[in-house]
Design a protein around this motif. Structure first.
Motif, PDB file in Angstrom:
ATOM      1  N   GLU A 109       0.843  -1.180   0.000  1.00 28.84           N
ATOM      2  CA  GLU A 109       0.000   0.000   0.000  1.00 28.84           C
ATOM      3  C   GLU A 109       0.888   1.243   0.000  1.00 28.84           C
ATOM      4  N   ARG A 110       0.339   2.313  -0.467  1.00 28.41           N
ATOM      5  CA  ARG A 110       1.114   3.547  -0.500  1.00 28.41           C
ATOM      6  C   ARG A 110       0.211   4.731  -0.220  1.00 28.41           C
ATOM      7  N   THR A 111       0.833   5.800   0.182  1.00 24.99           N
ATOM      8  CA  THR A 111       0.087   6.998   0.533  1.00 24.99           C
ATOM      9  C   THR A 111       0.328   8.062  -0.531  1.00 24.99           C
ATOM     10  N   ILE A 112      -0.746   8.633  -1.022  1.00 28.16           N
ATOM     11  CA  ILE A 112      -0.656   9.655  -2.067  1.00 28.16           C
ATOM     12  C   ILE A 112      -1.119  10.986  -1.483  1.00 28.16           C
ATOM     13  N   ASN A 113      -0.327  12.000  -1.689  1.00 30.42           N
ATOM     14  CA  ASN A 113      -0.708  13.335  -1.236  1.00 30.42           C
ATOM     15  C   ASN A 113      -1.622  13.995  -2.262  1.00 30.42           C
ATOM     16  N   ILE A 114      -2.674  14.592  -1.783  1.00 34.94           N
ATOM     17  CA  ILE A 114      -3.582  15.354  -2.647  1.00 34.94           C
ATOM     18  C   ILE A 114      -3.387  16.832  -2.317  1.00 34.94           C
TER      19      ILE A 114
END
Ligand SMILES: [Zn+2]
Ligand SMILES: [Zn+2]
Length: 478
Positions: A406-411
């Motif tokens: 899993e990965r975290t994406i910045n918006i």
């Protein structure tokens, strides 16, 4: 069963049915013309499923003007590289890699491919090995260039896809894939460390910057112009966020379109509008604020299969770049691309693109099509916030192997990648549209779209959308 040369060629014919709006042809007033090319494809030198002549022939015979065969971690210049022909055409062997420094990615080639190859290219060099089996010699870059290059018609460019994994203490693994063009050799660090080297715990930004520096140093030593390209940054298992490419002035290019796809299959993407367009705008907004050069987006096929084999992904003819240059040579093409004078296409080509720096105006002409076509002008505003407004955790859903996490994406806020003008043309109407930057626009670019049938049925084509992208143009008043 074998197919003839005609059959081999016919296999891809459906992928090239463009509407004839190609910008190529007569030179314009400035003495420049548009050259069409693909800078990412594979052959039996690595994990592509075609002999190099077949790959080059596919592109040249369809009107491409330049091509780079970008095999993984090898430059196709070994003079004595042989592959063993195996099987009877009924089953395809998996590629093998013995991990040696001397590149042996795919030492065996199925008989079915060999049969087609020798029919299409009867001068193929073959021999019998000690066991009575057949071996075929892979042609080198120099041999391929001599065979296919033609002045102002076709040019083969040296190209390598540098491919590396980084393992992290938390069990996560990332891959970085980077093409370097017009440097006819493997990088010294790759020769030294071997094909299968896995790095440990290096931050991706540092690893990418180290590659950019090494490529630039080799190019300088050879006194050759070059391109360095970050490939498919947001694919599921090659996840590179836009933050990774900000502080890297030597990186000028990335793939906004890989095989017609802006993002990975599955894995929940695009999430909250995150795709390579979003990646591009985040990277460029941050870069311009720091006084760093804009990142340009190219389109490539990343071809691995040329005949519609089972799996049917990564086929040729999906995405390409049109470069406006004075002549068809490496120096002219690279200079034009470094100046941002090219457009990126997936099934759709604009008629013309012009930027007037004194007025800060971008103008795009799009020919009439059979379907509605839309031009969107996109900017990032000078006062955007670098603080994410949200984060999204994306969990892979269909690539359940140990390399997928899993990965975290910045918006970020809406001032990054803001659509400021949309022009729609009905079927049969041409478009000539322009946008003049306001004082708080960092840059402008245009994205042209047409709903349509993908050029090929690859699984990476989820959208049914043809797109052409101009490059971003910086606001001259900033
Ligand atoms: Zn790759
Ligand atoms: Zn590739």
């Amino acid at each position: 069963m074998s197919i003839t040369r005609r059959g081999f060629l016919g296999a891809g014919a459906a992928f090239t049915a463009l509407s004839g709006c190609r910008m190529g042809g007569a030179a314009n007033a400035g003495g420049k013309r548009w050259y069409k090319g693909n800078l990412h494809c594979h052959t039996f030198w690595s994990d592509g499923r075609a002999f190099p002549e077949e790959a080059v022939f596919w592109y040249k015979s369809r009107g491409y003007n330049f091509l780079g065969l970008s095999d993984h971690n090898v430059f196709q210049e070994d003079t004595d590289r042989w592959v063993s022909i195996v099987g009877d055409g009924t089953a395809l062997k998996k590629p093998r890699n013995d991990g040696s420094i001397k590149y042996r990615y795919q030492p065996t080639v199925n008989y079915r491919y060999f049969d087609e190859y020798v029919k299409a290219f009867p001068d193929a060099v073959t021999r019998k090995n000690a066991d009575g089996g057949i071996e075929a010699r892979l042609s080198t870059f120099t041999e391929l260039s001599a065979r296919f290059n033609a002045p102002e018609e076709f040019l083969l460019l040296p190209n390598v896809e540098a491919t590396r994994s980084v393992d992290y203490a938390n069990g996560r693994r990332n891959q970085l894939h980077m093409n370097y063009v017009n440097i006819p050799q493997l990088l010294p660090s790759y020769l030294e460390k071997g094909f299968n080297r896995r790095e440990k715990d290096i931050p991706l930004a540092s690893f990418l910057a180290a590659h950019a520096q090494e490529v630039a140093a080799v190019a300088k030593a050879r006194a050759t112009p070059h391109l360095f390209i970050l490939n498919h940054p947001i694919w599921t298992w090659y996840d590179v966020g836009p933050e990774v490419v900000v502080e890297n002035p030597l990186l000028r290019f990335f793939e906004v379109c890989n095989n017609g796809s802006p993002f990975a299959p599955g894995a929940g993407l695009p999430m909250d509008g995150f795709d390579t367009d979003r990646f591009w705008d985040v990277a460029n907004a941050f870069r311009m604020r720091r006084g760093l050069p804009l990142l340009y987006g190219i389109g490539t096929d990343d071809t691995h299969r040329y005949r519609g084999e089972p799996g049917n992904m990564l086929m040729p003819g999906n995405a390409w770049s049109l470069v406006r240059a004075g002549s068809l040579d490496a120096a002219s093409l690279i200079a034009a691309m470094r100046a941002g004078d090219f457009v990126t296409c997936e099934g759709l080509e604009p008629e013309d693109v012009a930027f007037d720096p004194s007025a800060g105006r971008l103008e795009v002409a799009v020919p009439a099509g059979q379907r509605e076509r839309t031009v969107r002008f996109i900017v990032s505003k000078r006062d955007f916030s670098e603080k994410p407004v949200a984060t999204t955790v994306v969990r892979p859903d269909n690539h359940k192997d140990e390399t997928t996490f899993e990965r975290t994406i910045n918006i970020y806020d809406e001032k990054i990648g803001k659509v400021v003008k949309t022009v729609v043309a009905r079927p049969g109407e041409a478009i000539r549209a322009s946008y003049t930057m306001e004082s708080n626009d960092l840059y402008v670019r245009a994205r042209i779209e047409e709903v349509g049938v993908p050029l090929c049925t690859a699984s990476l084509h989820p959208q049914g959308l043809h797109v052409a992208w101009t490059q971003p143009y910086a606001n001259p008043s900033i």
